[in-house]
Design a protein around this motif. Structure first.
Motif, short mmCIF file in Angstrom:
data_model
loop_
_atom_site.label_atom_id
_atom_site.label_comp_id
_atom_site.label_asym_id
_atom_site.label_seq_id
_atom_site.Cartn_x
_atom_site.Cartn_y
_atom_site.Cartn_z
N PRO A 62 -3.34 73.38 28.35
CA PRO A 62 -2.52 72.18 28.10
C PRO A 62 -1.09 72.58 27.77
O PRO A 62 -0.84 73.68 27.27
N PRO A 63 -0.13 71.70 28.03
CA PRO A 63 1.26 72.05 27.74
C PRO A 63 1.48 72.24 26.23
O PRO A 63 0.81 71.62 25.41
N LYS A 64 2.44 73.10 25.89
CA LYS A 64 2.74 73.36 24.48
C LYS A 64 3.39 72.15 23.81
O LYS A 64 3.27 71.98 22.61
N LEU A 65 4.12 71.36 24.59
CA LEU A 65 4.81 70.19 24.03
C LEU A 65 4.13 68.92 24.51
O LEU A 65 3.90 68.74 25.71
N ASP A 66 3.84 68.01 23.58
CA ASP A 66 3.28 66.72 23.99
C ASP A 66 4.43 65.80 24.43
O ASP A 66 5.60 66.16 24.34
N ARG A 102 14.16 74.64 17.41
CA ARG A 102 14.69 73.96 16.22
C ARG A 102 14.06 72.58 16.03
O ARG A 102 13.69 72.22 14.92
N VAL A 103 13.95 71.80 17.12
CA VAL A 103 13.51 70.40 16.95
C VAL A 103 11.99 70.24 16.97
O VAL A 103 11.49 69.25 16.46
N THR A 104 11.27 71.20 17.57
CA THR A 104 9.81 71.04 17.65
C THR A 104 9.05 72.14 16.93
O THR A 104 7.86 71.96 16.65
N GLY A 105 9.70 73.27 16.68
CA GLY A 105 9.01 74.39 16.07
C GLY A 105 8.19 75.20 17.06
O GLY A 105 7.45 76.10 16.69
N VAL A 106 8.33 74.90 18.36
CA VAL A 106 7.57 75.59 19.40
C VAL A 106 8.50 76.53 20.15
O VAL A 106 9.57 76.14 20.61
N SER A 107 8.10 77.79 20.27
CA SER A 107 8.88 78.79 20.98
C SER A 107 8.41 78.84 22.44
O SER A 107 7.21 78.98 22.69
N LEU A 108 9.35 78.72 23.37
CA LEU A 108 9.02 78.75 24.79
C LEU A 108 9.69 79.94 25.47
O LEU A 108 10.80 80.32 25.11
N SER A 109 9.03 80.49 26.48
CA SER A 109 9.65 81.54 27.29
C SER A 109 10.70 80.90 28.19
O SER A 109 10.75 79.68 28.35
#
Length: 155
Positions: A62-66, A102-109
């Motif tokens: 599933p995607p990291k961001l909803d 910064r806004v979601t707390g999720v680190s993406l490549s």
């Protein structure tokens, strides 16, 4: 109709034709596919009925961001890069990644940032035009209308 929806509509039509007792080549011509596809569909239909030919949800991670997080990111990016502390109002993959974190707390490549921008947000690559700051459009227009014809004639 999207491509997956169109494919499902073909399979649903094939099921209707299976139930009418039509032959595989006849169904293939009617729905516009090869006979091998119809044979595969018929086997699936015989084993699992019409639901076996319905579209299934995508599998995989599933995607990291909803969806809500994606909209939060969109709103943050639309504020511009300078509002997030960057010198120039220019987005790079690295900068977008910093803002996402910064806004979601999720680190993406970088690759995931690219997929987020192009796939989920529908944005595309835009490169700024490189122009000299000293460029004088009126002087360029004058040169093209007066000097260039004179040079071209060889005078």
């Amino acid at each position: 109709m999207s491509r997956p929806q169109l494919a499902e509509a073909r399979r649903v039509r094939a099921v209707e034709l299976f139930e009418e007792g039509r032959s595989n080549p006849e169904i293939a011509r009617a729905v516009g596919v090869c006979a091998e596809s119809v044979r595969r569909w018929r086997r699936a239909w015989e084993e699992g009925g019409a639901p076996a030919l319905r579209r299934r949800p995508a599998t995989g991670r599933p995607p990291k961001l909803d969806d809500a997080q994606v909209e939060t990111v969109r709103a943050a990016l639309e504020q511009g890069a300078q509002s997030h502390g960057f010198e120039a109002d220019l987005w790079t993959l690295e900068r977008v990644g910093v803002v996402v974190e910064r806004v979601t707390g999720v680190s993406l490549s970088r690759a995931s940032v690219w997929r987020l921008l192009t796939g989920r947000l529908g944005w595309s690559l835009q490169r700024p035009e490189r122009r000299a700051v000293e460029r004088d459009e009126s002087e360029i227009a004058r040169w093209i209308t007066h000097e260039w014809p004179r040079i071209k004639r060889g005078r």
